[in-house]
Design an enzyme around this catalytic site. Structure first.
Site, PDB file in Angstrom:
ATOM      1  N   ASP A  72       0.917  -1.206   0.105  1.00 59.83           N
ATOM      2  CA  ASP A  72       0.026   0.077   0.025  1.00 59.83           C
ATOM      3  C   ASP A  72       0.870   1.449   0.141  1.00 59.83           C
ATOM      4  OD1 ASP A  72       0.925  -0.524   2.614  1.00 59.83           O
ATOM      5  OD2 ASP A  72      -1.108  -0.924   3.262  1.00 59.83           O
ATOM      6  N   ASP A 141      -7.013  -3.122  14.566  1.00 58.50           N
ATOM      7  CA  ASP A 141      -8.301  -3.336  14.331  1.00 58.50           C
ATOM      8  C   ASP A 141      -8.251  -4.720  13.336  1.00 58.50           C
ATOM      9  OD1 ASP A 141      -7.069  -2.625  12.033  1.00 58.50           O
ATOM     10  OD2 ASP A 141      -8.487  -0.697  11.660  1.00 58.50           O
ATOM     11  N   HIS A 143      -6.808  -5.103  10.504  1.00 58.41           N
ATOM     12  CA  HIS A 143      -6.553  -4.777   8.889  1.00 58.41           C
ATOM     13  C   HIS A 143      -5.287  -5.601   8.493  1.00 58.41           C
ATOM     14  CE1 HIS A 143      -4.405  -0.645   9.860  1.00 58.41           C
ATOM     15  NE2 HIS A 143      -3.520  -1.673   9.646  1.00 58.41           N
ATOM     16  N   GLU A 148      -9.278  -2.216   5.915  1.00 61.53           N
ATOM     17  CA  GLU A 148      -9.945  -1.643   7.287  1.00 61.53           C
ATOM     18  C   GLU A 148     -11.270  -2.629   7.507  1.00 61.53           C
ATOM     19  OE1 GLU A 148      -8.363   0.052   8.856  1.00 61.53           O
ATOM     20  OE2 GLU A 148      -7.869   1.819   8.379  1.00 61.53           O
TER      21      GLU A 148
HETATM   22  P1  PGA Z   1       2.580  -1.394  12.698  1.00 58.43           P
HETATM   23  O1  PGA Z   1       1.501  -1.265  11.600  1.00 58.43           O
HETATM   24  O2  PGA Z   1       3.653  -2.744  11.817  1.00 58.43           O
HETATM   25  O3  PGA Z   1       3.426  -0.195  12.595  1.00 58.43           O
HETATM   26  O4  PGA Z   1       2.287  -2.015  13.872  1.00 58.43           O
HETATM   27  C1  PGA Z   1       0.927  -2.727  11.100  1.00 58.43           C
HETATM   28  C2  PGA Z   1      -0.494  -2.268  10.328  1.00 58.43           C
HETATM   29  O5  PGA Z   1      -0.956  -1.191  10.390  1.00 58.43           O
HETATM   30  O6  PGA Z   1      -0.725  -3.033   9.441  1.00 58.43           O
END
Ligand code: PGA
Length: 265
Positions: A72, A141, A143, A148
């Site tokens: 992304d 959450d 995702h 999301e």
């Molecule tokens: P993080 O983010 O590795 O910074 O915890 C992971 C994500 O939001 O997919």
């Protein structure tokens, strides 16, 4: 799915790096076709990237025949912004390994026609022969990439709107201001990730524990998009003791016992 549990994030990150290296070597031993790797950003993969860099520098692995696709990119953030995922990837991985520049694919979050950009990304993945291994993290959450809650499990690469929760979590990289976090992103879909021949999901720390437990033991649901991994024929979760903390004791024992039994084979 398989769940690999390590004492801490560093040990989990090393396990994932060595696993990726072993898959790249395994494919190179049987074909000249490139290894196609899906890659995430975030704090989670940093130990894995550091170990892959070390292995490349030590001559233990090469990315010369690897093609990568990132998950992304923020929409509307200049590429040279220090928090763009382009900047993140070059700083933490691509500047230090031997992957040819033309093999690196990251969505253009500033494309004039986002739908065309996303459709072209899906086509590029297909033309590369599909993704061999998609590495991912998860959000608090649940995702996966920027899919999301309530993203269809059949979703493909597209422009998405970030939840307020995600903007708050990511505001730590934007001076603590959620409003400074771009409101939208371009993201591969859940189905884009699940089409990969293997999916390896990293989850470290207690903040991920609820999402991880629901992905492993809850129903497969658009409420927690990483739960789609339940239906993947070759899904692996690599986590630490803190992140696995919310599953049932018996689930934990099961995963430990399976790994021990496979190590004895
Ligand atoms: P993080 O983010 O590795 O910074 O915890 C992971 C994500 O939001 O997919």
């Amino acid at each position: 799915m398989k769940v690999i549990i390590r004492d801490n994030a560093r040990e989990g990150g090393l396990w994932a790096a060595h696993y990726i290296a072993s898959r790249i070597r395994e494919k190179a031993a049987r074909t000249d076709k490139p290894f196609v790797l899906g890659l995430p950003t975030g704090s989670t993969p940093l130990n894995t990237y550091a170990e892959l860099v070390r292995m490349v520098k030590a001559g233990e692995i090469s990315f010369k025949n690897v093609i990568s696709f990132n998950m992304d990119e923020y929409a509307g953030l200049p590429v040279e912004h220090p928090e763009s995922y382009h900047s993140f990837m070059f700083k933490n991985l691509f500047d230090h390994i031997d992957e040819p520049l033309e093999n690196i694919h990251i969505l253009n979050g500033n494309a004039a026609d986002p739908a065309a950009e996303c459709a072209a990304y899906e086509r590029a993945i297909e033309q590369a022969g599909g993704i061999d291994l998609f590495l991912g993290g998860i959000g608090e959450d649940g995702h996966i990439a920027f899919n999301e809650p309530f993203s269809p499990l059949t979703s493909r690469t597209r422009l998405v709107t970030l939840t307020q929760d995600t903007r708050e979590v990511n505001s730590r990289f934007f001076g603590g201001d959620p409003e400074a976090v771009p409101a939208q992103a371009m993201s591969v879909g859940v189905a884009t990730v699940m089409d990969a021949r293997e999916v390896v999901i990293l989850a470290f720390g207690s903040k991920k524990a609820r999402a991880l437990a629901s992905a492993i033991e809850g129903p497969m649901s658009h409420y927690n998009t990483v739960s789609a991994l339940q239906n993947h024929p070759a899904g692996i979760i690599v986590c630490d003791e803190a992140a696995i903390g919310e599953v049932k004791v018996n689930s934990y024992r099961y995963f430990k016992a399976v790994e021990a039994a496979e190590n004895r084979l």
